[in-house]
Design a protein around this motif. Structure first.
Motif, PDB file in Angstrom:
ATOM      1  N   SER A 281       0.829  -1.204   0.000  1.00  0.00           N
ATOM      2  CA  SER A 281       0.000   0.000   0.000  1.00  0.00           C
ATOM      3  C   SER A 281       0.861   1.251   0.000  1.00  0.00           C
ATOM      4  CB  SER A 281      -0.915   0.013   1.228  1.00  0.00           C
ATOM      5  OG  SER A 281      -1.843  -1.033   1.168  1.00  0.00           O
ATOM      6  N   SER A 282       1.869   1.249   0.860  1.00  0.00           N
ATOM      7  CA  SER A 282       2.732   2.421   0.962  1.00  0.00           C
ATOM      8  C   SER A 282       3.466   2.674  -0.351  1.00  0.00           C
ATOM      9  CB  SER A 282       3.739   2.217   2.096  1.00  0.00           C
ATOM     10  OG  SER A 282       4.492   3.377   2.310  1.00  0.00           O
ATOM     11  N   PHE A 283       4.011   1.607  -0.974  1.00  0.00           N
ATOM     12  CA  PHE A 283       4.738   1.753  -2.243  1.00  0.00           C
ATOM     13  C   PHE A 283       3.826   2.320  -3.326  1.00  0.00           C
ATOM     14  CE2 PHE A 283       5.939   0.290  -6.431  1.00  0.00           C
ATOM     15  CZ  PHE A 283       7.308   0.537  -6.490  1.00  0.00           C
ATOM     16  N   LEU A 284       2.653   1.696  -3.491  1.00  0.00           N
ATOM     17  CA  LEU A 284       1.759   2.102  -4.573  1.00  0.00           C
ATOM     18  C   LEU A 284       1.221   3.510  -4.380  1.00  0.00           C
ATOM     19  CD1 LEU A 284      -0.263  -1.203  -5.153  1.00  0.00           C
ATOM     20  CD2 LEU A 284       1.598  -0.268  -6.548  1.00  0.00           C
ATOM     21  N   PHE A 285       0.841   3.837  -3.149  1.00  0.00           N
ATOM     22  CA  PHE A 285       0.265   5.159  -2.914  1.00  0.00           C
ATOM     23  C   PHE A 285       1.334   6.248  -2.961  1.00  0.00           C
ATOM     24  CE2 PHE A 285      -3.402   2.767  -1.624  1.00  0.00           C
ATOM     25  CZ  PHE A 285      -4.454   3.594  -1.973  1.00  0.00           C
ATOM     26  N   PHE A 286       2.540   5.938  -2.484  1.00  0.00           N
ATOM     27  CA  PHE A 286       3.601   6.930  -2.616  1.00  0.00           C
ATOM     28  C   PHE A 286       3.885   7.181  -4.095  1.00  0.00           C
ATOM     29  CE2 PHE A 286       7.806   8.583  -3.138  1.00  0.00           C
ATOM     30  CZ  PHE A 286       8.031   9.390  -2.041  1.00  0.00           C
ATOM     31  N   ALA A 287       3.991   6.089  -4.866  1.00  0.00           N
ATOM     32  CA  ALA A 287       4.285   6.234  -6.295  1.00  0.00           C
ATOM     33  C   ALA A 287       3.193   7.022  -7.009  1.00  0.00           C
ATOM     34  CB  ALA A 287       4.446   4.860  -6.930  1.00  0.00           C
ATOM     35  N   SER A 288       1.919   6.728  -6.691  1.00  0.00           N
ATOM     36  CA  SER A 288       0.827   7.453  -7.355  1.00  0.00           C
ATOM     37  C   SER A 288       0.825   8.914  -6.943  1.00  0.00           C
ATOM     38  CB  SER A 288      -0.514   6.797  -7.027  1.00  0.00           C
ATOM     39  OG  SER A 288      -0.757   6.815  -5.634  1.00  0.00           O
ATOM     40  N   GLY A 289       1.131   9.188  -5.674  1.00  0.00           N
ATOM     41  CA  GLY A 289       1.205  10.578  -5.243  1.00  0.00           C
ATOM     42  C   GLY A 289       2.382  11.307  -5.856  1.00  0.00           C
ATOM     43  N   ALA A 290       3.540  10.638  -5.909  1.00  0.00           N
ATOM     44  CA  ALA A 290       4.750  11.268  -6.441  1.00  0.00           C
ATOM     45  C   ALA A 290       4.676  11.487  -7.948  1.00  0.00           C
ATOM     46  CB  ALA A 290       5.970  10.404  -6.109  1.00  0.00           C
ATOM     47  N   LEU A 291       3.816  10.711  -8.613  1.00  0.00           N
ATOM     48  CA  LEU A 291       3.679  10.877 -10.069  1.00  0.00           C
ATOM     49  C   LEU A 291       2.982  12.188 -10.422  1.00  0.00           C
ATOM     50  CD1 LEU A 291       3.856   9.672 -12.946  1.00  0.00           C
ATOM     51  CD2 LEU A 291       1.658   8.557 -12.505  1.00  0.00           C
ATOM     52  N   ILE A 292       2.073  12.642  -9.579  1.00  0.00           N
ATOM     53  CA  ILE A 292       1.244  13.812  -9.901  1.00  0.00           C
ATOM     54  C   ILE A 292       2.068  15.067 -10.190  1.00  0.00           C
ATOM     55  CG2 ILE A 292      -0.486  15.401  -8.958  1.00  0.00           C
ATOM     56  CD1 ILE A 292      -1.842  12.961  -7.700  1.00  0.00           C
ATOM     57  N   PRO A 293       3.051  15.448  -9.351  1.00  0.00           N
ATOM     58  CA  PRO A 293       3.821  16.659  -9.669  1.00  0.00           C
ATOM     59  C   PRO A 293       4.731  16.513 -10.889  1.00  0.00           C
ATOM     60  CG  PRO A 293       4.659  15.623  -7.677  1.00  0.00           C
ATOM     61  CD  PRO A 293       3.386  14.926  -8.005  1.00  0.00           C
ATOM     62  N   VAL A 294       4.954  15.274 -11.339  1.00  0.00           N
ATOM     63  CA  VAL A 294       5.814  15.050 -12.515  1.00  0.00           C
ATOM     64  C   VAL A 294       5.018  15.152 -13.813  1.00  0.00           C
ATOM     65  CG1 VAL A 294       7.401  13.386 -13.605  1.00  0.00           C
ATOM     66  CG2 VAL A 294       7.320  13.572 -11.122  1.00  0.00           C
ATOM     67  N   LEU A 295       3.681  15.028 -13.733  1.00  0.00           N
ATOM     68  CA  LEU A 295       2.850  14.964 -14.936  1.00  0.00           C
ATOM     69  C   LEU A 295       3.064  16.128 -15.908  1.00  0.00           C
ATOM     70  CD1 LEU A 295      -0.543  13.629 -13.495  1.00  0.00           C
ATOM     71  CD2 LEU A 295       1.090  12.422 -14.975  1.00  0.00           C
ATOM     72  N   PRO A 296       3.119  17.384 -15.447  1.00  0.00           N
ATOM     73  CA  PRO A 296       3.325  18.469 -16.420  1.00  0.00           C
ATOM     74  C   PRO A 296       4.599  18.300 -17.233  1.00  0.00           C
ATOM     75  CG  PRO A 296       2.694  19.359 -14.282  1.00  0.00           C
ATOM     76  CD  PRO A 296       2.970  17.907 -14.077  1.00  0.00           C
ATOM     77  N   TYR A 297       5.651  17.840 -16.598  1.00  0.00           N
ATOM     78  CA  TYR A 297       6.927  17.660 -17.294  1.00  0.00           C
ATOM     79  C   TYR A 297       6.870  16.471 -18.248  1.00  0.00           C
ATOM     80  CZ  TYR A 297       8.503  20.925 -13.756  1.00  0.00           C
ATOM     81  OH  TYR A 297       8.642  22.038 -12.961  1.00  0.00           O
ATOM     82  N   LEU A 298       6.101  15.434 -17.893  1.00  0.00           N
ATOM     83  CA  LEU A 298       5.931  14.299 -18.795  1.00  0.00           C
ATOM     84  C   LEU A 298       5.228  14.713 -20.084  1.00  0.00           C
ATOM     85  CD1 LEU A 298       4.858  11.410 -16.370  1.00  0.00           C
ATOM     86  CD2 LEU A 298       6.967  11.535 -17.706  1.00  0.00           C
ATOM     87  N   PHE A 299       4.345  15.720 -19.995  1.00  0.00           N
ATOM     88  CA  PHE A 299       3.597  16.183 -21.169  1.00  0.00           C
ATOM     89  C   PHE A 299       4.264  17.384 -21.837  1.00  0.00           C
ATOM     90  CE2 PHE A 299       0.329  13.747 -18.955  1.00  0.00           C
ATOM     91  CZ  PHE A 299      -0.232  13.038 -20.018  1.00  0.00           C
ATOM     92  N   GLY A 300       5.508  17.648 -21.505  1.00  0.00           N
ATOM     93  CA  GLY A 300       6.291  18.656 -22.213  1.00  0.00           C
ATOM     94  C   GLY A 300       6.150  20.074 -21.733  1.00  0.00           C
ATOM     95  N   VAL A 301       5.415  20.314 -20.645  1.00  0.00           N
ATOM     96  CA  VAL A 301       5.296  21.670 -20.102  1.00  0.00           C
ATOM     97  C   VAL A 301       6.579  21.989 -19.330  1.00  0.00           C
ATOM     98  CG1 VAL A 301       3.896  23.226 -18.684  1.00  0.00           C
ATOM     99  CG2 VAL A 301       2.823  21.297 -19.878  1.00  0.00           C
ATOM    100  N   SER A 302       7.011  23.219 -19.366  1.00  0.00           N
ATOM    101  CA  SER A 302       8.253  23.585 -18.692  1.00  0.00           C
ATOM    102  C   SER A 302       8.113  24.949 -18.021  1.00  0.00           C
ATOM    103  CB  SER A 302       9.416  23.624 -19.695  1.00  0.00           C
ATOM    104  OG  SER A 302       9.174  24.588 -20.706  1.00  0.00           O
ATOM    105  N   GLY A 303       9.133  25.302 -17.255  1.00  0.00           N
ATOM    106  CA  GLY A 303       9.197  26.623 -16.635  1.00  0.00           C
ATOM    107  C   GLY A 303       8.128  26.857 -15.582  1.00  0.00           C
TER     108      GLY A 303
END
Length: 363
Positions: A281-303
């Motif tokens: 539970s801890s691994f999956l929920f940490f990973a899902s939470g940590a993915l959210i702030p990375v999403l803009p950069y995954l879709f090419g948004v910057s700055g």
């Protein structure tokens, strides 16, 4: 109390509203009962029957005329929908709050018994919800901590690095590295933590072979009382309980020593959870939470745009996790949500300012 013919329009409208709510609440309890067995099912059906008595009261005031009865309030309809689809601890937690909001204590047309019923119903539902919370506690704790840590730590990492002015690819790889490192660390930490807690609890379980000595104890110099005192009982209560237990042992004989003879308080292993479930539970929920702030950069948004989008997405997620904790704890979802948001964004703001400072220095 005025009779049906003398009641004004406002009174009858209020009675109809109460009638609709009582019917809907009874339906919620029946839906929950359909998903449970044994004692919990019986308790929920008894609550539904009590709501039925309240329904009969309002129907009698209306002279048996239930025409024009409105829909139940939004909260009760939501409870009904959740009960039909899930029947979960969330529904019980919401029902607990709903019972606490009963207007009967101040309504002149509700009896004192009805107002008392509603208050006691809240305690009954609290007890049922507490059972679910205990079963859920270990895994849920790991899930909430994992999600919150993933959201806050990776948002802080991403916007802190982003504020220095480095390239988008560096921020992205930093965020992904933070996600993996943090999720693995959280999972491993929860596994070790829960296993260690269980081992500590197991060390406190009475030795089953010690029961064999109870049949030979001197009831006038009862050493068993010392066991109970060591486990938290007061001196007088320990002596009385020990004398009773020795009497039971001697009556039963050596081969039938009660299994609870050395136990004072039963352990609640459900509240601890298992190491593997907590780790996953801890691994999956940490990973899902940590993915959210990375999403803009995954879709090419910057700055600055990427930083702003990440902050907004994480804010929404923090509000959701805070509200969920509030619902399950029977507290105000809004207060818990805002508290979670303030703590998370406060921590991220510190790293963002540090990133700006380092970026200026490096420039």
């Amino acid at each position: 109390m005025s009779d049906d013919h003398e009641a004004n329009t406002a009174d009858r409208a209020r009675w109809r509203r109460y009638l609709a709510d009582e019917r809907a609440e009874a339906a919620v309890y029946r839906e929950l009962a359909a998903r449970r067995e044994g004692e919990e099912r019986e308790i929920l059906l008894a609550l539904a029957a009590a709501e039925g008595r309240h329904e009969a009261h309002w129907l009698a005031l209306l002279g048996g005329d239930d025409s024009g009865v409105p829909r139940a309030d939004v909260r009760t309809r939501l409870l009904g929908g959740l009960a039909r689809r899930f029947g979960s601890i969330f529904v019980l937690a919401l029902a607990q709050r709903a019972e606490a909001r009963s207007p009967y204590a101040s309504d002149p047309d509700a009896t004192a018994a009805m107002a008392a019923d509603e208050r006691i119903h809240g305690e009954v539902v609290r007890g049922l919800a507490a059972r679910g919370r205990r079963r859920l506690a270990g895994t849920f704790r790991a899930a909430v901590f994992g999600m919150n840590d993933g959201l806050v730590s990776n948002l802080a990492l991403v916007i802190g690095i982003g504020a220095t002015g480095v390239s988008t690819s560096v921020v992205l790889f930093t965020g992904v590295a933070g996600l993996l490192a943090g999720a693995l660390s959280m999972g491993a930490g929860e596994f070790v933590s829960v296993r260690s807690q269980r081992e500590l609890l197991e060390a406190s379980v009475p030795d089953p072979t010690a029961r064999e000595a109870l049949a030979d104890l001197d009831i006038d110099a009862n050493e068993l009382a010392l066991v109970y005192r060591a486990r938290g009982m007061g001196e007088e209560a320990a002596s009385e309980h020990a004398a009773l237990m020795v009497a039971r042992v001697k009556a039963a004989g050596r081969t039938s020593v009660p299994t609870d003879a050395l136990t004072v308080v039963e352990q609640d292993d459900d509240a601890v959870g298992t190491g593997l479930s907590a780790a996953v539970s801890s691994f999956l929920f940490f990973a899902s939470g940590a993915l959210i702030p990375v999403l803009p950069y995954l879709f090419g948004v910057s700055g600055p745009a990427a930083i702003a989008i990440a902050a907004v997405l994480v804010s929404i997620a923090l509000l959701a996790t805070g509200a969920t904790v509030g619902l399950l704890s029977g507290a105000s979802p809004m207060k818990r949500a805002l508290r979670q948001l303030a703590i998370g964004l406060g921590a991220a703001a510190v790293t963002y300012l540090l990133g700006l400072a380092f970026g200026t220095t490096l420039a």
